[in-house]
Design a protein around this motif. Structure first.
Motif, mmCIF file in Angstrom:
data_model
loop_
_atom_site.group_PDB
_atom_site.id
_atom_site.type_symbol
_atom_site.label_atom_id
_atom_site.label_comp_id
_atom_site.label_asym_id
_atom_site.label_seq_id
_atom_site.Cartn_x
_atom_site.Cartn_y
_atom_site.Cartn_z
ATOM 1 N N VAL A 54 46.933 -17.779 26.289
ATOM 2 C CA VAL A 54 48.301 -17.833 25.793
ATOM 3 C C VAL A 54 48.309 -18.678 24.530
ATOM 4 O O VAL A 54 47.694 -19.746 24.479
ATOM 5 C CB VAL A 54 49.264 -18.436 26.843
ATOM 6 N N LEU A 55 48.985 -18.171 23.507
ATOM 7 C CA LEU A 55 49.194 -18.910 22.269
ATOM 8 C C LEU A 55 50.667 -19.312 22.260
ATOM 9 O O LEU A 55 51.543 -18.490 22.017
ATOM 10 C CB LEU A 55 48.844 -18.027 21.072
ATOM 11 N N GLN A 56 50.920 -20.571 22.601
ATOM 12 C CA GLN A 56 52.279 -21.089 22.758
ATOM 13 C C GLN A 56 52.683 -21.831 21.486
ATOM 14 O O GLN A 56 51.993 -22.755 21.058
ATOM 15 C CB GLN A 56 52.344 -22.040 23.951
ATOM 16 N N SER A 57 53.803 -21.422 20.886
ATOM 17 C CA SER A 57 54.276 -22.096 19.684
ATOM 18 C C SER A 57 54.659 -23.532 19.996
ATOM 19 O O SER A 57 55.310 -23.814 20.999
ATOM 20 C CB SER A 57 55.484 -21.358 19.106
ATOM 21 N N LEU A 58 54.260 -24.436 19.116
ATOM 22 C CA LEU A 58 54.688 -25.828 19.199
ATOM 23 C C LEU A 58 55.905 -26.067 18.312
ATOM 24 O O LEU A 58 56.506 -27.133 18.359
ATOM 25 C CB LEU A 58 53.538 -26.761 18.796
ATOM 26 N N ASP A 59 56.253 -25.067 17.493
ATOM 27 C CA ASP A 59 57.413 -25.152 16.611
ATOM 28 C C ASP A 59 58.658 -24.561 17.251
ATOM 29 O O ASP A 59 59.773 -24.951 16.922
ATOM 30 C CB ASP A 59 57.132 -24.421 15.285
ATOM 31 N N ASP A 60 58.472 -23.586 18.145
ATOM 32 C CA ASP A 60 59.591 -22.907 18.810
ATOM 33 C C ASP A 60 59.155 -22.599 20.239
ATOM 34 O O ASP A 60 58.364 -21.687 20.471
ATOM 35 C CB ASP A 60 59.939 -21.624 18.056
ATOM 36 N N GLU A 61 59.661 -23.351 21.198
ATOM 37 C CA GLU A 61 59.195 -23.210 22.589
ATOM 38 C C GLU A 61 59.466 -21.839 23.187
ATOM 39 O O GLU A 61 58.897 -21.487 24.211
ATOM 40 C CB GLU A 61 59.801 -24.289 23.471
ATOM 41 N N ASP A 62 60.322 -21.033 22.554
ATOM 42 C CA ASP A 62 60.600 -19.693 23.061
ATOM 43 C C ASP A 62 59.589 -18.654 22.585
ATOM 44 O O ASP A 62 59.693 -17.486 22.950
ATOM 45 C CB ASP A 62 62.013 -19.255 22.636
#
Length: 152
Positions: A54-62
């Motif tokens: 999973v590549l989870q954004s740290l700028d936009d949690e959605d």
């Protein structure tokens, strides 16, 4: 193969990380194609789904993407590319540095089919903590390459 649907992407705090696989921060200096503001991500290998990340954004949690290594989905993928695309991937370190890997984003559709974006793969450099999304210019691949048919 059971994966979260795009509308149900995991929030950053909800992933169970595989033992011994702490999240790695990856910075995309130019963002992702069409979304230049999405630059900082956590690369997470969840414990419950082998072969996926999973590549989870740290700028936009959605914002989160399910990833798979391209060669795991399409063995011999690189041999199908034209010299210009191969040169670009090589310039980014693929094939020269073992910490540089090629991933693609996966999408789960309303009918539960799964497709992979092989036209715009992600080059992730784990050694330097950076990444680039490339758009392959003469590629026979698409943004919706079938991975699993509906209901599988």
């Amino acid at each position: 193969m059971s994966m979260p649907k795009q509308s149900q992407q995991p929030a950053s705090g909800s992933l169970e990380v595989a033992p011994g696989r702490e999240p790695v921060e990856i910075v995309f200096p130019f963002g992702l194609v069409g979304c230049p503001e999405w630059r900082r991500f956590a690369f997470v290998v969840p414990g419950e789904v082998p072969g996926l990340a999973v590549l989870q954004s740290l700028d936009d949690e959605d914002v989160a993407f399910v990833l798979a290594e391209v060669e795991d989905l399409v063995p011999g993928f690189l041999s199908t590319l034209n010299p210009d695309d191969l040169g670009l991937l090589h310039a980014l370190g693929l094939g020269r540095d073992p910490s540089v890997r090629l991933y693609c984003t996966l999408s789960v559709h309303a009918d539960d089919s799964v497709t992979a974006n092989l036209l715009g793969p992600l080059v992730l450099d784990f050694g330097r903590g950076c990444g680039s999304q490339v758009v392959l210019s003469g590629s026979p691949w698409s943004t919706r390459h079938p991975v699993a048919p509906a209901g599988k």
